[in-house]
Design a protein around this motif. Sequence first.
Motif, PDB file in Angstrom:
ATOM      1  N   LEU A   9       0.855  -1.175   0.000  1.00  0.00           N
ATOM      2  CA  LEU A   9       0.000   0.000   0.000  1.00  0.00           C
ATOM      3  C   LEU A   9       0.895   1.230   0.000  1.00  0.00           C
ATOM      4  N   HIS A  10       0.835   2.011  -1.064  1.00  0.00           N
ATOM      5  CA  HIS A  10       1.662   3.213  -1.196  1.00  0.00           C
ATOM      6  C   HIS A  10       0.859   4.440  -0.776  1.00  0.00           C
ATOM      7  N   TYR A  11       1.432   5.264   0.100  1.00  0.00           N
ATOM      8  CA  TYR A  11       0.772   6.478   0.563  1.00  0.00           C
ATOM      9  C   TYR A  11       1.737   7.656   0.445  1.00  0.00           C
ATOM     10  N   PRO A  12       1.332   8.780  -0.122  1.00  0.00           N
ATOM     11  CA  PRO A  12       0.042   9.074  -0.739  1.00  0.00           C
ATOM     12  C   PRO A  12      -0.010   8.780  -2.236  1.00  0.00           C
ATOM     13  N   GLU A  13       1.091   8.291  -2.795  1.00  0.00           N
ATOM     14  CA  GLU A  13       1.104   7.994  -4.227  1.00  0.00           C
ATOM     15  C   GLU A  13       2.055   6.846  -4.517  1.00  0.00           C
ATOM     16  N   LEU A  14       1.840   6.202  -5.659  1.00  0.00           N
ATOM     17  CA  LEU A  14       2.688   5.091  -6.085  1.00  0.00           C
ATOM     18  C   LEU A  14       3.689   5.619  -7.105  1.00  0.00           C
ATOM     19  N   ASP A  15       4.953   5.588  -6.714  1.00  0.00           N
ATOM     20  CA  ASP A  15       6.036   6.000  -7.594  1.00  0.00           C
ATOM     21  C   ASP A  15       6.588   4.761  -8.296  1.00  0.00           C
ATOM     22  N   GLU A  16       6.540   4.728  -9.600  1.00  0.00           N
ATOM     23  CA  GLU A  16       6.931   3.524 -10.343  1.00  0.00           C
ATOM     24  C   GLU A  16       8.390   3.151 -10.111  1.00  0.00           C
ATOM     25  N   ALA A  17       9.264   4.144 -10.102  1.00  0.00           N
ATOM     26  CA  ALA A  17      10.683   3.839  -9.878  1.00  0.00           C
ATOM     27  C   ALA A  17      10.890   3.312  -8.461  1.00  0.00           C
ATOM     28  N   GLY A  18      10.227   3.926  -7.497  1.00  0.00           N
ATOM     29  CA  GLY A  18      10.341   3.454  -6.118  1.00  0.00           C
ATOM     30  C   GLY A  18       9.756   2.065  -5.943  1.00  0.00           C
ATOM     31  N   SER A  19       8.654   1.793  -6.640  1.00  0.00           N
ATOM     32  CA  SER A  19       8.033   0.470  -6.577  1.00  0.00           C
ATOM     33  C   SER A  19       8.966  -0.598  -7.136  1.00  0.00           C
ATOM     34  N   GLU A  24      12.652  -5.193  -6.159  1.00  0.00           N
ATOM     35  CA  GLU A  24      13.985  -5.793  -6.262  1.00  0.00           C
ATOM     36  C   GLU A  24      14.510  -6.180  -4.881  1.00  0.00           C
ATOM     37  N   VAL A  25      14.298  -5.311  -3.895  1.00  0.00           N
ATOM     38  CA  VAL A  25      14.727  -5.621  -2.532  1.00  0.00           C
ATOM     39  C   VAL A  25      13.989  -6.847  -2.012  1.00  0.00           C
ATOM     40  N   LEU A  26      12.676  -6.902  -2.242  1.00  0.00           N
ATOM     41  CA  LEU A  26      11.884  -8.045  -1.783  1.00  0.00           C
ATOM     42  C   LEU A  26      12.373  -9.344  -2.406  1.00  0.00           C
ATOM     43  N   ARG A  27      12.708  -9.301  -3.690  1.00  0.00           N
ATOM     44  CA  ARG A  27      13.185 -10.505  -4.375  1.00  0.00           C
ATOM     45  C   ARG A  27      14.516 -10.989  -3.806  1.00  0.00           C
ATOM     46  N   GLY A  28      15.293 -10.080  -3.223  1.00  0.00           N
ATOM     47  CA  GLY A  28      16.601 -10.459  -2.694  1.00  0.00           C
ATOM     48  C   GLY A  28      16.610 -10.874  -1.246  1.00  0.00           C
ATOM     49  N   LEU A  29      15.459 -10.859  -0.567  1.00  0.00           N
ATOM     50  CA  LEU A  29      15.432 -11.226   0.844  1.00  0.00           C
ATOM     51  C   LEU A  29      15.687 -12.724   1.001  1.00  0.00           C
ATOM     52  N   VAL A  68       3.995   1.864   2.439  1.00  0.00           N
ATOM     53  CA  VAL A  68       5.172   2.655   2.073  1.00  0.00           C
ATOM     54  C   VAL A  68       4.785   4.123   2.120  1.00  0.00           C
ATOM     55  N   GLY A  69       5.455   4.894   2.990  1.00  0.00           N
ATOM     56  CA  GLY A  69       5.191   6.326   3.080  1.00  0.00           C
ATOM     57  C   GLY A  69       4.200   6.672   4.176  1.00  0.00           C
ATOM     58  N   GLY A  70       4.045   7.978   4.400  1.00  0.00           N
ATOM     59  CA  GLY A  70       3.091   8.462   5.385  1.00  0.00           C
ATOM     60  C   GLY A  70       3.517   8.276   6.821  1.00  0.00           C
ATOM     61  N   THR A  71       4.829   8.171   7.070  1.00  0.00           N
ATOM     62  CA  THR A  71       5.310   7.925   8.440  1.00  0.00           C
ATOM     63  C   THR A  71       6.202   9.040   8.976  1.00  0.00           C
ATOM     64  N   ASN A 131       4.852  -1.039   8.491  1.00  0.00           N
ATOM     65  CA  ASN A 131       4.981   0.274   7.859  1.00  0.00           C
ATOM     66  C   ASN A 131       6.428   0.506   7.456  1.00  0.00           C
ATOM     67  N   LEU A 132       6.635   0.928   6.217  1.00  0.00           N
ATOM     68  CA  LEU A 132       7.958   1.313   5.734  1.00  0.00           C
ATOM     69  C   LEU A 132       7.979   2.805   5.445  1.00  0.00           C
ATOM     70  N   PRO A 133       9.096   3.463   5.676  1.00  0.00           N
ATOM     71  CA  PRO A 133       9.203   4.876   5.297  1.00  0.00           C
ATOM     72  C   PRO A 133       9.244   5.021   3.780  1.00  0.00           C
ATOM     73  N   GLY A 134       8.892   6.208   3.314  1.00  0.00           N
ATOM     74  CA  GLY A 134       8.893   6.440   1.879  1.00  0.00           C
ATOM     75  C   GLY A 134      10.284   6.565   1.279  1.00  0.00           C
ATOM     76  N   GLU A 135      11.282   6.896   2.090  1.00  0.00           N
ATOM     77  CA  GLU A 135      12.650   7.027   1.590  1.00  0.00           C
ATOM     78  C   GLU A 135      13.201   5.645   1.235  1.00  0.00           C
ATOM     79  N   ARG A 136      13.659   5.471   0.006  1.00  0.00           N
ATOM     80  CA  ARG A 136      13.948   4.135  -0.530  1.00  0.00           C
ATOM     81  C   ARG A 136      15.026   3.396   0.247  1.00  0.00           C
ATOM     82  N   GLN A 137      16.145   4.053   0.482  1.00  0.00           N
ATOM     83  CA  GLN A 137      17.253   3.347   1.112  1.00  0.00           C
ATOM     84  C   GLN A 137      16.926   2.956   2.546  1.00  0.00           C
ATOM     85  N   LEU A 138      16.201   3.807   3.260  1.00  0.00           N
ATOM     86  CA  LEU A 138      15.810   3.461   4.622  1.00  0.00           C
ATOM     87  C   LEU A 138      14.823   2.299   4.610  1.00  0.00           C
TER      88      LEU A 138
END
Length: 212
Positions: A9-19, A24-29, A68-71, A131-138
């Motif tokens: 669930l992306h809040y407040p918007e879904l960024d394609e590059a961020g998605s 990619e991170v999920l696939r590498g877990l 993702v986001g809104g935190t 909940n994940l922060p919106g900042e990608r690396q974090l």
Amino acid sequence: MFLATTSILHYPELDEAGSSFLLEVLRGLPGLRSSIHEELQVSGHQYVVEEAMRRQCDEEEVDWLLTVGGTWPAPGPLSQQVVPAATRSVLERSLPGLLPWLRSEAWAQNPTGAVLEAGEAGIRGRTLILNLPGERQLAALYLQTAARVLVPLLQMIQGRDPTEVLTSPDQGTDRTINAADASPGSDGHGRPVHRPSLREADFEKFLKQRRA
């Protein structure tokens, strides 16, 4: 490898590059294969976020719901920081140790983000909510750290005995698969072809009791 149906669930918007980065991170877990059930964008008031989260847990019955986001801190009572409050509203069980641990592990690389981010984690039914922060690396740091406990945590949420899970050398379950045997996603991002059962009879009984 443990197969987990996952919605994002992306809040407040879904960024394609961020998605794409997050997928990619999920696939590498290690030890976990996320079959992406749905990605959706949600914005607005807290009740809108709550309803989206309840639908993923109660109707879609996913194993794992990531937001993702809104935190980040925001002036009240504006709607920029509603995801943690919405999460607290829908949780039935809290996981008070998970987010402090993720923040402590992220401290060395992003101390400001680790301190200011205000996400929550817990359980609704048989769904893990994180909940994940919106900042990608974090967000990536959080996921890579959480991967150390995700398989036993998801097994416990699905009803496995904690003692059995924590003492089992391979933590094997009927939900464990070989990555080579899993059906690939239809769009190159691991989106689902196969969706495993969540013990439907037990979950239906749980829903009837909760609605009574």
